[in-house]
Design a protein around this motif. Structure first.
Motif, PDB file in Angstrom:
ATOM      1  N   CYS A   1     -59.602  15.064  27.428  1.00 59.94           N
ATOM      2  CA  CYS A   1     -58.552  16.052  27.677  1.00 59.94           C
ATOM      3  C   CYS A   1     -59.225  17.293  28.259  1.00 59.94           C
ATOM      4  O   CYS A   1     -60.458  17.402  28.244  1.00 59.94           O
ATOM      5  CB  CYS A   1     -57.866  16.393  26.369  1.00 59.94           C
ATOM      6  N   TYR A   2     -58.420  18.231  28.747  1.00 59.51           N
ATOM      7  CA  TYR A   2     -59.048  19.381  29.410  1.00 59.51           C
ATOM      8  C   TYR A   2     -59.882  20.235  28.449  1.00 59.51           C
ATOM      9  O   TYR A   2     -60.900  20.799  28.840  1.00 59.51           O
ATOM     10  CB  TYR A   2     -58.017  20.229  30.172  1.00 59.51           C
ATOM     11  N   GLY A   3     -59.479  20.281  27.164  1.00 62.72           N
ATOM     12  CA  GLY A   3     -60.228  21.087  26.191  1.00 62.72           C
ATOM     13  C   GLY A   3     -61.618  20.508  25.956  1.00 62.72           C
ATOM     14  O   GLY A   3     -62.617  21.228  25.912  1.00 62.72           O
ATOM     15  N   ALA A   4     -61.672  19.180  25.829  1.00 61.46           N
ATOM     16  CA  ALA A   4     -62.953  18.510  25.591  1.00 61.46           C
ATOM     17  C   ALA A   4     -63.815  18.550  26.855  1.00 61.46           C
ATOM     18  O   ALA A   4     -65.028  18.788  26.793  1.00 61.46           O
ATOM     19  CB  ALA A   4     -62.708  17.070  25.159  1.00 61.46           C
TER      20      ALA A   4
ATOM     21  N   ALA B   1     -65.069  22.466  20.691  1.00 59.36           N
ATOM     22  CA  ALA B   1     -63.648  22.626  21.047  1.00 59.36           C
ATOM     23  C   ALA B   1     -62.714  22.703  19.841  1.00 59.36           C
ATOM     24  O   ALA B   1     -61.631  23.279  19.932  1.00 59.36           O
ATOM     25  CB  ALA B   1     -63.228  21.451  21.944  1.00 59.36           C
TER      26      ALA B   1
ATOM     27  N   ASN C   1     -55.968  25.810  23.330  1.00 61.75           N
ATOM     28  CA  ASN C   1     -54.819  25.465  22.457  1.00 61.75           C
ATOM     29  C   ASN C   1     -55.117  25.823  21.003  1.00 61.75           C
ATOM     30  O   ASN C   1     -54.241  26.278  20.278  1.00 61.75           O
ATOM     31  CB  ASN C   1     -54.513  23.960  22.512  1.00 61.75           C
ATOM     32  N   VAL C   2     -56.350  25.584  20.586  1.00 62.67           N
ATOM     33  CA  VAL C   2     -56.731  25.883  19.202  1.00 62.67           C
ATOM     34  C   VAL C   2     -56.837  27.407  19.020  1.00 62.67           C
ATOM     35  O   VAL C   2     -56.394  27.955  18.011  1.00 62.67           O
ATOM     36  CB  VAL C   2     -58.057  25.167  18.820  1.00 62.67           C
TER      37      VAL C   2
ATOM     38  N   THR D   1     -53.337  20.322  16.294  1.00 58.44           N
ATOM     39  CA  THR D   1     -52.946  19.881  17.645  1.00 58.44           C
ATOM     40  C   THR D   1     -52.797  18.366  17.785  1.00 58.44           C
ATOM     41  O   THR D   1     -51.962  17.897  18.546  1.00 58.44           O
ATOM     42  CB  THR D   1     -53.983  20.353  18.692  1.00 58.44           C
TER      43      THR D   1
ATOM     44  N   CYS E   1     -50.563  19.218  20.593  1.00 57.59           N
ATOM     45  CA  CYS E   1     -51.159  19.224  21.932  1.00 57.59           C
ATOM     46  C   CYS E   1     -50.450  18.243  22.864  1.00 57.59           C
ATOM     47  O   CYS E   1     -50.331  17.052  22.558  1.00 57.59           O
ATOM     48  CB  CYS E   1     -52.642  18.861  21.840  1.00 57.59           C
TER      49      CYS E   1
ATOM     50  N   ALA F   1     -51.510  17.296  25.788  1.00 54.17           N
ATOM     51  CA  ALA F   1     -52.482  16.408  26.456  1.00 54.17           C
ATOM     52  C   ALA F   1     -52.584  15.084  25.703  1.00 54.17           C
ATOM     53  O   ALA F   1     -52.496  14.007  26.298  1.00 54.17           O
ATOM     54  CB  ALA F   1     -53.842  17.093  26.533  1.00 54.17           C
ATOM     55  N   GLN F   2     -52.732  15.166  24.369  1.00 59.74           N
ATOM     56  CA  GLN F   2     -52.869  13.906  23.618  1.00 59.74           C
ATOM     57  C   GLN F   2     -51.527  13.171  23.504  1.00 59.74           C
ATOM     58  O   GLN F   2     -51.478  11.954  23.421  1.00 59.74           O
ATOM     59  CB  GLN F   2     -53.561  14.110  22.267  1.00 59.74           C
TER      60      GLN F   2
ATOM     61  N   ALA G   1     -58.881  11.286  23.530  1.00 54.92           N
ATOM     62  CA  ALA G   1     -59.127  12.541  24.265  1.00 54.92           C
ATOM     63  C   ALA G   1     -60.583  12.994  24.237  1.00 54.92           C
ATOM     64  O   ALA G   1     -60.930  14.017  24.830  1.00 54.92           O
ATOM     65  CB  ALA G   1     -58.234  13.636  23.705  1.00 54.92           C
TER      66      ALA G   1
HETATM   67  S1  SF4 Z   1     -56.687  17.297  22.318  1.00 53.97           S
HETATM   68 FE1  SF4 Z   1     -55.561  19.073  23.094  1.00 53.97          FE
HETATM   69  S2  SF4 Z   1     -56.025  20.690  21.635  1.00 53.97           S
HETATM   70 FE2  SF4 Z   1     -57.545  19.118  21.299  1.00 53.97          FE
HETATM   71  S3  SF4 Z   1     -59.261  19.713  22.614  1.00 53.97           S
HETATM   72 FE3  SF4 Z   1     -57.965  18.360  23.808  1.00 53.97          FE
HETATM   73  S4  SF4 Z   1     -56.597  19.723  24.970  1.00 53.97           S
HETATM   74 FE4  SF4 Z   1     -57.488  20.895  23.284  1.00 53.97          FE
END
Ligand code: SF4
Length: 292
Positions: free
Chosen positions: A14-17, A74, A99-100, A169, A201, A203-204, A275
């Motif tokens: 996901c974009y956060g990771a 993250a 997001n977190v 999330t 979230c 994304a997930q 993710a």
């Molecule tokens: S799953 Fe969502 S909240 Fe968790 S790191 Fe990825 S984008 Fe961020």
């Protein structure tokens, strides 16, 4: 019949990771003594790769020195972690997912406004281990009430006037919806003020939605990712209800599935990933399957 392999349209990092990983790699290329504070992603493959770039990992704050350049992952960190690093003049880069950070910001403000904080999240009731994100969020407010299932709603007493709710999330949305309804009922009966922000979230959720679509079409699904990744395990259990689904963490897992004839030539195989799984891992597994 020819084997058909389809990779889920939306899956993997996901974009956060991805952001946390990219920032860490950038630091590893430009400086020495880059130290991950705990596992960056719940994915051994990626962590091993970072270790091969000279990055090290420390799991206890007391082991970190001011020669280290620390990467905060993250999942987020408690307020006390930041305080420790600052008070020991330790340089760090905060890779907490936006997001977190958004949840932490809400919780911090509402706590200061006198709200009792309710956190729906995996605090270890089922697994015995608190999810790091829940730990991080809880570390920004006073004695929050942690809720993992409907029974935990009993922890809500009439001691406080107002309550504010956030959600981990990656907590399963179907479960959180039920819990939220029950919390609302209880707080209405108790005549309390209730406010919340839905922090699930997207994304997930998109990974789950697209993977389910694919699982309805294929003979078997393979879920690629770390067995310690909460969202990857959720994905696996979800897809298992729809079609035969197998968890694949390493190349050995896929060779075993082939040996056990669970994966055979001529099947229509769906590939998806949690993710915290890189595209590279997905491609590596696909290459093995291409030879079927
Ligand atoms: S799953 Fe969502 S909240 Fe968790 S790191 Fe990825 S984008 Fe961020």
């Amino acid at each position: 019949m020819k084997t058909r392999i389809e990779i889920c349209k939306i899956c993997g990092l996901c974009y956060g990771a991805q952001r946390a990983l990219d920032l860490t790699i950038e630091q590893a290329k430009n400086r020495k003594n880059v130290v991950l504070f705990k596992q960056l992603l719940h994915n051994k493959y990626t962590v091993d790769k970072l270790l091969s770039l000279g990055v090290s990992q420390k799991d206890k704050l007391e082991d970190i020195t001011n020669k280290d350049f620390v990467i905060l992952r993250a999942h987020g960190e408690e307020k006390s972690t930041y305080n420790y690093l600052k008070s020991h003049q330790i340089n760090f880069l905060d890779c907490t997912c936006p997001n977190v950070l958004n949840i932490i910001k809400h919780v911090y403000i509402k706590n200061a406004e006198g709200y009792k904080i309710l956190i729906i999240g995996k605090y270890g009731k089922e697994s015995g281990q608190m999810h790091p994100e829940v730990k991080a969020i809880a570390g920004w407010c006073e004695n929050p009430i942690l809720i993992e299932d409907a029974d935990d709603i009993n922890k809500i007493t009439s001691d406080n006037k107002k309550y504010f709710l956030v959600i981990q999330t990656t907590f399963p949305q179907e479960k959180s919806k039920i819990i939220i309804n029950e919390i609302k009922l209880k707080l209405t009966k108790l005549k309390k003020t209730f406010d919340m922000v839905d922090t699930t979230c997207q994304a997930q959720l998109m990974i789950k939605k697209q993977s389910l679509e694919l699982a309805k079409k294929v003979d078997i699904m393979l879920v690629i990712g770390g067995s310690n990744s909460s969202n990857t395990r959720e994905l696996y259990y979800l897809l298992k209800k729809v079609c035969p689904t197998f968890f694949v963490e390493t190349k050995e897992d896929i060779y075993n599935l082939i040996k056990q004839k669970k994966v055979i030539s001529g099947q229509y195989i769906g590939l998806t990933a949690g993710a915290s799984t890189t595209k590279e891992e997905i491609i590596n597994i696909k290459k093995i399957l291409d030879a079927l």
